[in-house]
Motif scaffolding. Structure first.
Motif, PDB file in Angstrom:
ATOM      1  N   PHE A  75       0.797  -1.339  -0.089  1.00 49.18           N
ATOM      2  CA  PHE A  75      -0.031  -0.070  -0.050  1.00 49.18           C
ATOM      3  C   PHE A  75       0.925   1.291   0.179  1.00 49.18           C
ATOM      4  N   LEU A  76       1.933   1.252   0.754  1.00 47.63           N
ATOM      5  CA  LEU A  76       2.852   2.496   0.813  1.00 47.63           C
ATOM      6  C   LEU A  76       3.559   2.673  -0.323  1.00 47.63           C
ATOM      7  N   ASP A  77       4.140   1.673  -1.183  1.00 46.52           N
ATOM      8  CA  ASP A  77       4.796   1.615  -2.300  1.00 46.52           C
ATOM      9  C   ASP A  77       3.826   2.114  -3.544  1.00 46.52           C
ATOM     10  N   GLY A  78       2.731   1.741  -3.531  1.00 44.19           N
ATOM     11  CA  GLY A  78       1.605   2.067  -4.511  1.00 44.19           C
ATOM     12  C   GLY A  78       1.479   0.800  -5.453  1.00 44.19           C
ATOM     13  N   THR A  79       1.947  -0.330  -5.108  1.00 45.09           N
ATOM     14  CA  THR A  79       1.546  -1.424  -5.968  1.00 45.09           C
ATOM     15  C   THR A  79       0.392  -2.303  -5.590  1.00 45.09           C
ATOM     16  N   LEU A  80      -0.338  -1.881  -4.250  1.00 50.82           N
ATOM     17  CA  LEU A  80      -1.398  -2.365  -4.201  1.00 50.82           C
ATOM     18  C   LEU A  80      -2.521  -1.191  -3.731  1.00 50.82           C
ATOM     19  N   ALA A  81      -3.258  -0.950  -4.779  1.00 58.66           N
ATOM     20  CA  ALA A  81      -4.060   0.270  -4.585  1.00 58.66           C
ATOM     21  C   ALA A  81      -5.359   0.185  -4.603  1.00 58.66           C
ATOM     22  N   VAL A  82      -5.851  -1.142  -5.520  1.00 59.89           N
ATOM     23  CA  VAL A  82      -7.317  -1.408  -5.440  1.00 59.89           C
ATOM     24  C   VAL A  82      -7.721  -2.654  -4.427  1.00 59.89           C
ATOM     25  N   HIS A  83      -8.751  -2.361  -3.673  1.00 58.25           N
ATOM     26  CA  HIS A  83      -8.761  -3.453  -2.645  1.00 58.25           C
ATOM     27  C   HIS A  83     -10.336  -3.442  -2.371  1.00 58.25           C
ATOM     28  N   GLY A  84     -11.283  -3.328  -3.643  1.00 52.30           N
ATOM     29  CA  GLY A  84     -12.594  -3.582  -3.437  1.00 52.30           C
ATOM     30  C   GLY A  84     -12.974  -4.293  -4.745  1.00 52.30           C
ATOM     31  N   ILE A  85     -13.807  -5.303  -4.437  1.00 56.59           N
ATOM     32  CA  ILE A  85     -14.327  -6.127  -5.740  1.00 56.59           C
ATOM     33  C   ILE A  85     -15.756  -6.170  -5.703  1.00 56.59           C
ATOM     34  N   GLY A  86     -16.603  -6.124  -6.611  1.00 55.57           N
ATOM     35  CA  GLY A  86     -17.881  -6.123  -6.540  1.00 55.57           C
ATOM     36  C   GLY A  86     -18.649  -6.308  -7.745  1.00 55.57           C
ATOM     37  N   VAL A  87     -19.995  -6.411  -7.769  1.00 53.75           N
ATOM     38  CA  VAL A  87     -20.625  -6.502  -9.005  1.00 53.75           C
ATOM     39  C   VAL A  87     -21.610  -5.391  -9.007  1.00 53.75           C
ATOM     40  N   LEU A  88     -21.986  -4.818 -10.262  1.00 47.40           N
ATOM     41  CA  LEU A  88     -22.856  -3.642 -10.597  1.00 47.40           C
ATOM     42  C   LEU A  88     -23.979  -4.517 -11.094  1.00 47.40           C
ATOM     43  N   ARG A  89     -25.095  -4.139 -10.804  1.00 44.23           N
ATOM     44  CA  ARG A  89     -26.314  -4.767 -11.271  1.00 44.23           C
ATOM     45  C   ARG A  89     -27.465  -3.998 -11.967  1.00 44.23           C
TER      46      ARG A  89
END
Length: 231
Positions: free
Chosen positions: A169-183
């Motif tokens: 998270f600190l170095d920017g390689t993990l920035a996305v942390h939510g996965i879901g469906v749009l319906r």
């Protein structure tokens, strides 16, 4: 009818900050431009008396002007932009949804088209998904789509986050942390056809590599295959 607020002198000690609330609002200030603070709407310049002859550039802070690309199946489609709303301790973040204007004759500034402003990132992406379903290559296509959404409320440093993830998270390689469906809402809902973020399927604890934020209509990218059954 209210006019524009007066232009005042910039903060002499730190020219990149607003002279009213000291919020960082411009990266590289110029003496010959008038800026607008994104936090309190104060207008300021090095020479306020020359405002009639200076270029008015509006909000220029990096946070509010940064574009977060939204792709559809890996192809450019639009972008989200986060901006401030409120002042000081009451500041909230809102999310603007923009489309790339693909009309033959582009009459929109910078070749983009504003769609909406929403309280959450997922809702802004749902607006983009709705536009594509109603006016895209296959009109009235209301089938579910998979979305990868950044969740600013997720506790990046909580007890369930490993040291490796924390470092990422600190170095920017993990920035996305939510996965879901749009319906799409279904009949007899009055908003049938409007896409929305299905909060029941969003798994905010899942971690995905940065760069995967977007909308997927056919299949999830391979890097998300392990999470697909959970959705």
């Amino acid at each position: 009818m209210r006019g524009n607020p007066p232009v005042i002198d910039w903060y002499s000690n730190k020219a990149y900050q607003c002279p009213q609330c000291h919020h960082d609002t411009v990266a590289n200030p110029s003496r010959w431009e008038v800026y607008t603070c994104c936090n309190c709407a104060t207008r300021f310049a090095r020479f306020p008396r020359l405002q009639r002859f200076l270029r008015h550039v509006g909000v220029t802070c990096e946070f509010c002007t940064e574009r977060h690309p939204v792709t559809v199946d890996g192809e450019p489609f639009g972008f989200l932009r986060c901006r401030h709303n409120g002042v000081g301790m009451y500041t909230e973040h809102q999310f603007e949804a923009w489309l790339y204007d693909t009309d033959e004759v582009t009459d929109h500034r910078d070749g983009v088209r504003y769609r909406s402003t929403r309280a959450s990132r997922a809702e802004a992406m749902a607006d983009l998904a709705h536009w594509r379903s109603m006016f895209g290559p296959v009109e009235d296509d209301l089938s579910p789509v998979l979305a990868v959404v950044v969740d600013e409320q997720f506790n990046k440093y909580g007890p369930d986050v490993t040291e490796e993830q924390r470092d990422a998270f600190l170095d920017g390689t993990l920035a996305v942390h939510g996965i879901g469906v749009l319906r799409a809402y279904v009949a007899p809902h009055p908003r049938r056809g409007q896409f929305h973020a299905d909060t029941a399927t969003f798994a905010w604890g899942l971690i995905a590599p940065s760069g995967l934020e977007g909308i997927y209509t056919s299949a999830a990218p391979k890097s998300l295959a392990a999470y697909a059954p959970q959705l």
